[in-house]
Motif scaffolding. Structure first.
Motif, PDB file in Angstrom:
ATOM      1  N   LYS A 134       0.779  -1.218   0.015  1.00  0.00           N
ATOM      2  CA  LYS A 134       0.006   0.215   0.070  1.00  0.00           C
ATOM      3  C   LYS A 134       0.869   1.206  -0.089  1.00  0.00           C
ATOM      4  CE  LYS A 134      -4.004  -2.095   2.340  1.00  0.00           C
ATOM      5  NZ  LYS A 134      -4.779  -1.896   3.459  1.00  0.00           N
ATOM      6  N   PRO A 135       0.374   2.362  -0.786  1.00  0.00           N
ATOM      7  CA  PRO A 135       1.301   3.590  -0.963  1.00  0.00           C
ATOM      8  C   PRO A 135       1.481   4.113   0.695  1.00  0.00           C
ATOM      9  CG  PRO A 135      -0.901   3.996  -1.711  1.00  0.00           C
ATOM     10  CD  PRO A 135      -0.725   2.370  -1.473  1.00  0.00           C
ATOM     11  N   LEU A 136       2.415   4.928   0.810  1.00  0.00           N
ATOM     12  CA  LEU A 136       2.681   5.579   1.849  1.00  0.00           C
ATOM     13  C   LEU A 136       2.564   7.248   1.624  1.00  0.00           C
ATOM     14  CD1 LEU A 136       5.795   3.897   3.558  1.00  0.00           C
ATOM     15  CD2 LEU A 136       3.431   3.560   4.266  1.00  0.00           C
ATOM     16  N   TYR A 137       2.287   7.560   0.351  1.00  0.00           N
ATOM     17  CA  TYR A 137       1.886   8.877   0.017  1.00  0.00           C
ATOM     18  C   TYR A 137       3.166   9.846   0.643  1.00  0.00           C
ATOM     19  CZ  TYR A 137      -2.764   6.879  -0.740  1.00  0.00           C
ATOM     20  OH  TYR A 137      -3.898   6.066  -0.931  1.00  0.00           O
TER      21      TYR A 137
ATOM     22  N   VAL B  39       8.719   4.311  17.457  1.00  0.00           N
ATOM     23  CA  VAL B  39       8.121   5.751  17.617  1.00  0.00           C
ATOM     24  C   VAL B  39       8.128   6.171  16.162  1.00  0.00           C
ATOM     25  CG1 VAL B  39       8.877   8.176  17.882  1.00  0.00           C
ATOM     26  CG2 VAL B  39       8.953   6.119  19.625  1.00  0.00           C
ATOM     27  N   HIS B  40       9.268   6.089  15.223  1.00  0.00           N
ATOM     28  CA  HIS B  40       9.239   6.538  13.905  1.00  0.00           C
ATOM     29  C   HIS B  40       8.290   5.700  12.945  1.00  0.00           C
ATOM     30  CE1 HIS B  40      12.051   9.615  14.993  1.00  0.00           C
ATOM     31  NE2 HIS B  40      12.984   8.701  15.223  1.00  0.00           N
ATOM     32  N   ARG B  41       8.192   4.266  13.555  1.00  0.00           N
ATOM     33  CA  ARG B  41       7.249   3.642  12.596  1.00  0.00           C
ATOM     34  C   ARG B  41       6.015   4.155  12.792  1.00  0.00           C
ATOM     35  NH1 ARG B  41       9.390  -2.675  14.048  1.00  0.00           N
ATOM     36  NH2 ARG B  41      11.550  -2.361  13.235  1.00  0.00           N
TER      37      ARG B  41
ATOM     38  N   PHE C  55       3.413   5.437   9.837  1.00  0.00           N
ATOM     39  CA  PHE C  55       2.099   4.838   9.586  1.00  0.00           C
ATOM     40  C   PHE C  55       0.937   6.323   9.751  1.00  0.00           C
ATOM     41  CE2 PHE C  55      -2.126   3.987  11.678  1.00  0.00           C
ATOM     42  CZ  PHE C  55      -2.446   3.088  10.941  1.00  0.00           C
ATOM     43  N   TYR C  56       1.285   7.044  10.671  1.00  0.00           N
ATOM     44  CA  TYR C  56       0.253   8.436  10.724  1.00  0.00           C
ATOM     45  C   TYR C  56       0.447   9.105   9.617  1.00  0.00           C
ATOM     46  CZ  TYR C  56      -1.213  12.409  13.075  1.00  0.00           C
ATOM     47  OH  TYR C  56      -2.069  13.634  13.620  1.00  0.00           O
TER      48      TYR C  56
END
Length: 452
Positions: free
Chosen positions: A340-343, A411-413, A417-418
């Motif tokens: 799925k794209p992460l934009y 944290v950075h993962r 995602f956010y």
């Protein structure tokens, strides 16, 4: 009702406090002092805020319900994926192949070959003036460069000399006996071997014309020759760079890190090419100064990441803080399944940190332009390379300030995602990145004490 509200307040207080404390500890561990202090202050203010709400429950219940409801609504909205007006996928069907002779490394190298200069500027007369100015600047390793260090310069020079000598390893004898293979199993083993030898990610893609350079340009002996475009499949290999080294940009540390990771990428790609040849199928490794292919479009189109504003590849986990190598073969292997794209490209549109911090003004603040009959980000390579020769490093400031250049921690993962959910999240994340790390990075005037 009051008891339920008190319980909800305590849950929010404990949850947010734990989150902010984890953030603060994570930032201090990464030696990001500003971010760590900001998170610690936020932890204290958050505790005071919710403590006051709990103590004023009797008089401020309506306000409390409003704040809790707002937080709940905000949490729900943050999970919705919503990117209106996202541009269509790039149409590469009419893309014009890129000529390696137009690459700045090739254009810098021809100054040592007068006959090639004559041929090139007959083809590209508009580039002669700017190239002449760049040729007047000191070459990498010369003491006139800003970040020259007499003890470490021979280190990266030795690394690139090693890469030059390893070019013959990119091709080799193919086993006379062609083995019967299971393409799916072979792909799995290639991926496992790549990671075993130091890659962080691998993907497979059917080659198209725009994935190849039209002509060779890096070396005088084959300058102007057409590239071999007979292979069917590309294997993209990603090698992560160390964030702590890239954060020292634009000093000599970045060039040392780049050289080391180019060596690693060459090692992995050369081994993989030899591995495939042992099955009886031709294979060629493409690594630093030894490419027939363009690494970035292959890595992007195979689903490993996206194209960033700075014109380089953005990996799904490590952002632009990576180096690439390619192996091509005439084996027909299945394309990788794109996740799925992460934009990330949407984020690049609003972020512009790389453009704001680029000391040479090479990164555009504008929209994604068209060139070679396709839409894609690119930099002003003349300005960028000229700055490299001035400072004696491949700069990397754009990579170092990118919000995606972070260690692969929980944290950075969560932040990645956010960011991938919607436009609002991306704007909030950008605001927080500016708050925690700063919008602009001060350019160092000297190398750090410990360059390596």
């Amino acid at each position: 009702m009051t008891c339920i509200l008190i319980s909800v307040n305590w849950i929010i207080l404990i949850g947010t406090s734990l989150f902010l404390m984890v953030l603060s500890l994570s930032f201090f561990r990464e030696k990001e002092i500003r971010a760590g202090v900001t998170a610690l202050v936020s932890f204290i203010l958050n505790s005071v805020f919710w403590g006051l709400l709990l103590t004023s429950m009797d008089t401020g219940q309506t306000l409390n319900i409003f704040i809790v409801s707002l937080l709940g609504l905000f949490g729900i909205i943050s999970l919705i994926r919503f990117f209106p007006g996202r541009p269509k996928e790039r149409d590469t069907s009419k893309a014009v192949q890129y000529d390696e002779r137009d690459n700045m490394f090739a254009r810098n190298n021809i100054q040592h070959h007068p006959e090639l200069m004559k041929q090139y500027y007959a083809l590209r007369p508009e580039k002669k003036s700017i190239d002449h100015q760049i040729h007047q600047k000191p070459e990498f390793g010369e003491k006139e460069q800003v970040f020259h260090d007499q003890y470490t310069v021979p280190g990266y020079q030795a690394a690139f000399e090693y890469l030059e000598r390893s070019i013959p390893l990119s091709v080799g004898n193919v086993s006379e006996q062609k083995a019967s293979i299971d393409p799916v199993q072979l792909c799995k083993t290639i991926r496992d071997l790549s990671i075993f030898y130091g890659a962080c990610d691998v993907s497979f893609l059917r080659l198209k014309p725009h994935h190849y350079y039209s002509h060779k340009g890096r070396h005088a002996e084959n300058w102007g020759s057409k590239t071999d475009q007979n292979h069917k499949t590309a294997i993209a290999i990603v090698v992560p760079m160390r964030v702590e080294m890239i954060k020292k940009a634009p000093t000599s540390s970045v060039l040392q890190e780049s050289a080391q990771k180019y060596v690693e990428a060459a090692k992995i790609s050369n081994i993989l090419a030899g591995y495939i040849r042992n099955f009886g199928y031709p294979a060629r490794a493409h690594n630093d100064a030894n490419y027939d292919t363009l690494c970035v479009p292959i890595a992007v189109e195979s689903g490993l990441g996206e194209l960033g504003r700075m014109g380089i590849f953005m990996h799904r986990v490590f952002g632009p803080c990576v180096r690439l190598a390619i192996v091509t073969t005439d084996l027909e292997l299945p394309d990788s399944v794109c996740p799925k794209p992460l934009y990330m490209e949407n984020f690049c549109k609003i972020c512009k940190k790389c453009a704001d911090n680029c000391p040479s003004g090479s990164v555009s603040h504008g929209d994604e332009p068209y060139s070679r009959n396709l839409r894609h980000w690119s930099i002003n390579q003349e300005k960028c390379f000229s700055y490299w020769k001035t400072i004696g490093s491949d700069c990397g400031l754009c990579i170092s300030v990118c919000p995606y250049t972070k260690p692969d921690t929980i944290v950075h993962r969560f932040v990645r995602f956010y960011i991938s959910r919607n436009v609002l999240n991306q704007k909030i994340a950008l605001f927080m990145d500016d708050l925690l790390y700063g919008r602009h990075r001060k350019i160092a005037r000297t190398n750090p004490v410990n360059i390596l």
